[in-house]
Design an enzyme around this catalytic site. Structure first.
Site, PDB file in Angstrom:
ATOM      1  N   SER A 180     -62.034  18.823  16.024  1.00 53.88           N
ATOM      2  CA  SER A 180     -61.805  19.763  14.928  1.00 53.88           C
ATOM      3  C   SER A 180     -62.831  20.875  14.713  1.00 53.88           C
ATOM      4  CB  SER A 180     -61.529  18.623  13.839  1.00 53.88           C
ATOM      5  OG  SER A 180     -60.851  19.451  12.538  1.00 53.88           O
ATOM      6  N   THR A 181     -63.319  20.721  13.534  1.00 53.09           N
ATOM      7  CA  THR A 181     -64.350  21.762  13.135  1.00 53.09           C
ATOM      8  C   THR A 181     -65.605  21.625  14.433  1.00 53.09           C
ATOM      9  OG1 THR A 181     -64.068  21.079  10.832  1.00 53.09           O
ATOM     10  CG2 THR A 181     -66.052  22.559  11.603  1.00 53.09           C
ATOM     11  N   HIS A 206     -57.564  20.980  16.078  1.00 48.47           N
ATOM     12  CA  HIS A 206     -57.130  21.343  14.754  1.00 48.47           C
ATOM     13  C   HIS A 206     -57.207  22.953  14.525  1.00 48.47           C
ATOM     14  CE1 HIS A 206     -58.119  17.072  13.420  1.00 48.47           C
ATOM     15  NE2 HIS A 206     -57.048  17.001  13.950  1.00 48.47           N
ATOM     16  N   MET A 299     -64.714  16.594  11.375  1.00 52.27           N
ATOM     17  CA  MET A 299     -64.641  15.794  10.046  1.00 52.27           C
ATOM     18  C   MET A 299     -63.502  14.851   9.940  1.00 52.27           C
ATOM     19  SD  MET A 299     -65.315  16.975   6.303  1.00 52.27           S
ATOM     20  CE  MET A 299     -65.344  15.792   4.761  1.00 52.27           C
ATOM     21  N   ASP A 302     -59.452  11.275  11.970  1.00 51.37           N
ATOM     22  CA  ASP A 302     -58.430  11.512  13.105  1.00 51.37           C
ATOM     23  C   ASP A 302     -58.869  11.327  14.375  1.00 51.37           C
ATOM     24  OD1 ASP A 302     -55.873  12.427  14.046  1.00 51.37           O
ATOM     25  OD2 ASP A 302     -56.396  14.176  14.319  1.00 51.37           O
TER      26      ASP A 302
END
Length: 368
Positions: A180-181, A206, A299, A302
């Site tokens: 993700s991030t 993501h 973060m 998931d």
């Protein structure tokens, strides 16, 4: 800004559209602890930043007097702050948005196209999560080399088993990666290190729809393996990485001796679509010990439960270490749940995937 900050989170929205500023303010102001400021262009923003240093900036790309990419470079150079790019889904903003991620932005969200009432609940979840992730980020992305420019399914369902007398034994490996991030640059580092005969990879990053195709194309230009945005029915093969399309889930299933992907619509799972949990669970069920699972920077949680399912199914599981993560959220959750066989720095993930072996869990205390 870091995870230990107390007090309100100061967010500065920089966008020349009054409608967008109104929507962002309305959505973010509903979240407890969020203090929202707005500016119509970077020059106004710089004036406000002198009076109140923001914790997170949400930045438009196309603005008068100074464009967003130029402002981002100025921020990275003079006073590094977490910056989220607010971009259109298509057109020039897509490639510029990717460039902004390469040059130090921590995330990209899609620009709302309608008024406050039409700003969907899911979009609000994504925006709020992006802000919280940015606030917890370490800002390491700006230190990394830049990439050169050049059937609706139930998301929680088990993969469909093929009927018939096809071959049921396969030696093919599946590598499933979730991020993700901070993941766009981290994934570049991993995929660039993969040799042409690397095992087939399936990736959930993501990222909004409209960006994953361009992201895959850019990686395909610089990697020795093929990288493409996944399409329904694509086969997982050696030397290929499939990137989950934005706003769609991806699942792996067996088709005789082969593995293929299903691209699926469906509700948010673990607050995301695509969801790492959806991918990992499908790999646990379809590939079992023939799989490697990797959870990287990001973060939230998931992927943590999905990786645990992979581990229990006999897969070899890896997590990116805290020192190399932009946000040590997803890996930390997976580690705390006992889902991870090995914690590895970013520079060692590719080697761990290629050289790792499925451990004998009967010899591992505390593991199922």
């Amino acid at each position: 800004m870091n995870a230990n900050q107390s007090g309100p989170l100061n967010i500065l929205v920089v966008d020349d559209s009054a409608v967008v500023r109104e929507v962002m303010t309305a959505v973010l102001s509903q979240e407890p602890g969020f203090n929202v400021m707005v500016a119509g262009d970077p020059f106004i923003a710089m004036g406000k930043m002198k009076n109140q240093r923001p914790d997170v900036i949400i930045l438009d790309l196309e603005m008068p007097r100074m464009d967003g990419l130029t402002f981002l470079r100025k921020i990275v150079r003079e006073d590094p702050l977490p910056v989220i790019i607010c971009s259109a889904l298509t057109g020039p903003d897509t490639s510029i948005g990717l460039q902004a991620l390469e040059e130090g932005a921590v995330d990209v969200v899609t620009k709302p196209r309608l008024g406050v009432r039409e700003f969907l609940h899911e979009s609000a979840i994504v925006l709020i999560d992006a802000v919280r992730a940015a606030a917890r980020s370490t800002g390491r992305l700006s230190l990394r080399p830049v990439i050169p420019a050049t059937a609706r399914l139930n998301a929680g369902a088990r993969p469909i088993e093929e009927s018939g007398s096809g071959l049921r034994i396969t030696s093919d490996k599946v590598v499933a990666i979730g991020a993700s991030t901070g993941g766009t640059e981290a994934l570049r580092i991993v995929l660039e290190s993969m040799p042409p005969d690397a095992p087939g990879l399936v990736v959930v990053q993501h990222m909004p729809e409209g960006f994953t195709a361009a992201f895959a194309q850019r990686l395909n230009q610089i990697c020795r393996i093929e990288v493409k945005e996944a399409a329904n029915g694509d086969r997982i093969t050696s030397g290929r990485a499939l990137i989950a399309p934005g706003n769609l889930h991806i699942m792996v299933r067996r088709n005789g001796a082969q593995y293929i992907v299903d691209v699926a619509d469906g509700p948010l799972v673990s607050r995301h679509r695509p969801s790492v949990d959806v991918l990992f669970r499908s790999v646990a069920q379809s590939a079992g010990p023939n799989a490697v699972g990797v959870i990287m920077t990001g973060m939230g949680n998931d992927g943590a439960e999905g990786l645990l399912e992979m581990s229990r199914a006999g897969a070899y599981t890896l997590a990116q270490d805290e020192a190399s993560c932009v946000v040590f959220g997803m890996p930390k959750e997976a580690i705390e749940r006992g889902a991870v066989d090995r914690v590895v720095g970013l520079s060692g993930i590719a080697t761990a995937i290629l050289n790792g072996r499925i451990p004998d869990r009967s010899q591992m205390p505390g593991r199922r």
